[in-house]
Design a protein around this motif. Sequence first.
Motif, PDB file in Angstrom:
ATOM      1  N   LEU A  61      -8.456  -4.882  -1.829  1.00 37.30           N
ATOM      2  CA  LEU A  61      -7.015  -4.791  -2.062  1.00 37.30           C
ATOM      3  C   LEU A  61      -6.464  -6.212  -1.948  1.00 37.30           C
ATOM      4  N   SER A  62      -5.749  -6.623  -2.998  1.00 37.02           N
ATOM      5  CA  SER A  62      -5.254  -8.003  -3.039  1.00 37.02           C
ATOM      6  C   SER A  62      -3.740  -8.049  -3.140  1.00 37.02           C
ATOM      7  N   PRO A  63      -3.068  -8.177  -1.995  1.00 41.98           N
ATOM      8  CA  PRO A  63      -1.612  -8.314  -2.055  1.00 41.98           C
ATOM      9  C   PRO A  63      -1.208  -9.720  -2.490  1.00 41.98           C
ATOM     10  N   GLY A  64      -0.004  -9.781  -3.041  1.00 43.39           N
ATOM     11  CA  GLY A  64       0.632 -11.086  -3.249  1.00 43.39           C
ATOM     12  C   GLY A  64       1.324 -11.465  -1.946  1.00 43.39           C
ATOM     13  N   ASP A 123       7.671  -6.295   0.903  1.00 37.77           N
ATOM     14  CA  ASP A 123       7.734  -5.943   2.323  1.00 37.77           C
ATOM     15  C   ASP A 123       6.343  -5.487   2.753  1.00 37.77           C
ATOM     16  N   SER A 124       6.092  -5.593   4.073  1.00 31.76           N
ATOM     17  CA  SER A 124       4.744  -5.247   4.538  1.00 31.76           C
ATOM     18  C   SER A 124       4.390  -3.792   4.226  1.00 31.76           C
ATOM     19  N   ARG A 125       5.380  -2.909   4.144  1.00 33.15           N
ATOM     20  CA  ARG A 125       5.083  -1.494   3.850  1.00 33.15           C
ATOM     21  C   ARG A 125       4.745  -1.253   2.376  1.00 33.15           C
ATOM     22  N   ASP A 126       5.079  -2.224   1.519  1.00 35.10           N
ATOM     23  CA  ASP A 126       4.882  -2.016   0.075  1.00 35.10           C
ATOM     24  C   ASP A 126       3.413  -1.914  -0.330  1.00 35.10           C
ATOM     25  N   LEU A 161      -3.237   1.140  -0.385  1.00 36.32           N
ATOM     26  CA  LEU A 161      -4.300   1.324   0.608  1.00 36.32           C
ATOM     27  C   LEU A 161      -4.643   2.813   0.726  1.00 36.32           C
ATOM     28  N   LEU A 162      -3.603   3.660   0.798  1.00 34.21           N
ATOM     29  CA  LEU A 162      -3.842   5.109   0.935  1.00 34.21           C
ATOM     30  C   LEU A 162      -4.602   5.642  -0.270  1.00 34.21           C
ATOM     31  N   PHE A 163      -4.270   5.133  -1.456  1.00 32.39           N
ATOM     32  CA  PHE A 163      -4.999   5.544  -2.665  1.00 32.39           C
ATOM     33  C   PHE A 163      -6.488   5.219  -2.515  1.00 32.39           C
ATOM     34  N   LEU A 164      -6.791   3.989  -2.101  1.00 33.07           N
ATOM     35  CA  LEU A 164      -8.200   3.590  -1.978  1.00 33.07           C
ATOM     36  C   LEU A 164      -8.912   4.357  -0.855  1.00 33.07           C
ATOM     37  N   LEU A 165      -8.168   4.725   0.196  1.00 33.29           N
ATOM     38  CA  LEU A 165      -8.776   5.463   1.305  1.00 33.29           C
ATOM     39  C   LEU A 165      -9.009   6.929   0.959  1.00 33.29           C
ATOM     40  N   SER A 166      -8.221   7.458   0.030  1.00 35.66           N
ATOM     41  CA  SER A 166      -8.224   8.906  -0.192  1.00 35.66           C
ATOM     42  C   SER A 166      -9.166   9.311  -1.321  1.00 35.66           C
ATOM     43  N   ASP A 167      -9.325  10.624  -1.454  1.00 39.76           N
ATOM     44  CA  ASP A 167     -10.166  11.147  -2.530  1.00 39.76           C
ATOM     45  C   ASP A 167      -9.518  10.966  -3.904  1.00 39.76           C
ATOM     46  N   ALA A 168      -8.246  10.574  -3.948  1.00 35.02           N
ATOM     47  CA  ALA A 168      -7.604  10.302  -5.238  1.00 35.02           C
ATOM     48  C   ALA A 168      -8.340   9.177  -5.967  1.00 35.02           C
ATOM     49  N   SER A 169      -9.046   8.331  -5.223  1.00 35.65           N
ATOM     50  CA  SER A 169      -9.796   7.224  -5.843  1.00 35.65           C
ATOM     51  C   SER A 169     -11.306   7.473  -5.749  1.00 35.65           C
ATOM     52  N   ARG A 170     -11.681   8.747  -5.689  1.00 35.57           N
ATOM     53  CA  ARG A 170     -13.088   9.127  -5.431  1.00 35.57           C
ATOM     54  C   ARG A 170     -14.116   8.357  -6.271  1.00 35.57           C
ATOM     55  N   TYR A 171     -13.797   8.091  -7.532  1.00 37.73           N
ATOM     56  CA  TYR A 171     -14.797   7.447  -8.403  1.00 37.73           C
ATOM     57  C   TYR A 171     -14.493   5.964  -8.646  1.00 37.73           C
ATOM     58  N   VAL A 172     -13.672   5.390  -7.803  1.00 36.32           N
ATOM     59  CA  VAL A 172     -13.342   3.967  -7.921  1.00 36.32           C
ATOM     60  C   VAL A 172     -14.216   3.187  -6.938  1.00 36.32           C
TER      61      VAL A 172
END
Length: 256
Positions: free
Chosen positions: A196-199, A224-227, A232-243
């Motif tokens: 994950l690469s934030p600006g 903002d830090s919450r943005d 992160l949640l996408f990458l942690l979750s099964d929504a990104s299962r095949y990524v």
Amino acid sequence: MLLADKVVVVTGGAGFLGKQFCAAVAEQGGIAVVADIDAEAAARVAEEIVSAYPGHAEAAALDITSHASVSALIAELMEKHGRIDAVVNNAYPRNRNYGRKLEDVTYEDFCDNVDSHLGGYFLMAQQFGLAFRRQGGGNIINMASIYGVMAPRFEVYADTPMTMPVEYAAIKSAVVQLTRYFAQYFKGDGIRVNCLSPGGILDEQPEAFLQRYKTYCNSKGMLDSRDVNGSLLFLLSDASRYVTGQNLIVDDGFSL
Ligand SMILES: NC(=O)c1ccc[n+]([C@@H]2O[C@H](COP(=O)([O-])OP(=O)(O)OC[C@H]3O[C@@H](n4cnc5c(N)ncnc54)[C@H](O)[C@@H]3O)[C@@H](O)[C@H]2O)c1
């Protein structure tokens, strides 16, 4: 709930982004392990999260540059929870001379900062990767940065004491490539590895810098830090299962 009962270790969990990540994990039903070299700060962050989400955070003392410390954390969590679902490689070790302009960076400081940051990310990914292989799967997320993929825009720092440290470019570009290496190496073991690469993230930077930075962005400029939480949640979750093996850039278009 995206992360119901998933055990997620966040290194540097007591830091600026880490504490937001831990709170986001807890909010989505996960158990955030606030793992930091600053054990007292980790305990404070975990306590705060637990007061809002009982049972969904715990503190752990961790030095990502110590094999003994990393192994002890893995053993402790396996004993307590029976498994670890994910690790976010997010700590930010640097020595007291870090952040100097190119002319002032000594060979020793360059090596020291690359050692602790890149070396620590390697050690974490290696040890958690092997533990994940033993348990039949897991998820590794490495925090990189836009400065791992683009040349610095030095003009945005003009007339400020800030710069984009040369060590950071070396470390973060290597983190992006380590991510691909680990994703390929653990293919077939049920392990995904992404970065994950934030600006830039808002943190009381000088106004002139913020204005110049924003001219390269789509709408908001510095985030903002919450943005960064949603990605992160996408990458942690099964929504990104095949990524796997990917670098997700979250920078409001700054690097385009
Ligand atoms: N803040 C930003 O603008 C930004 C932008 C892009 C990427 N990032 C990346 O996000 C990550 C977090 O950055 P941050 O701004 O929250 O940093 P931070 O300095 O606020 O927090 C880092 C945390 O890491 C902990 N730490 C330091 N050395 C450690 C070690 N050896 N073992 C365990 N913990 C250790 C510190 O105690 C601290 O709590 C870093 O990888 C950073 O490069 C940050």
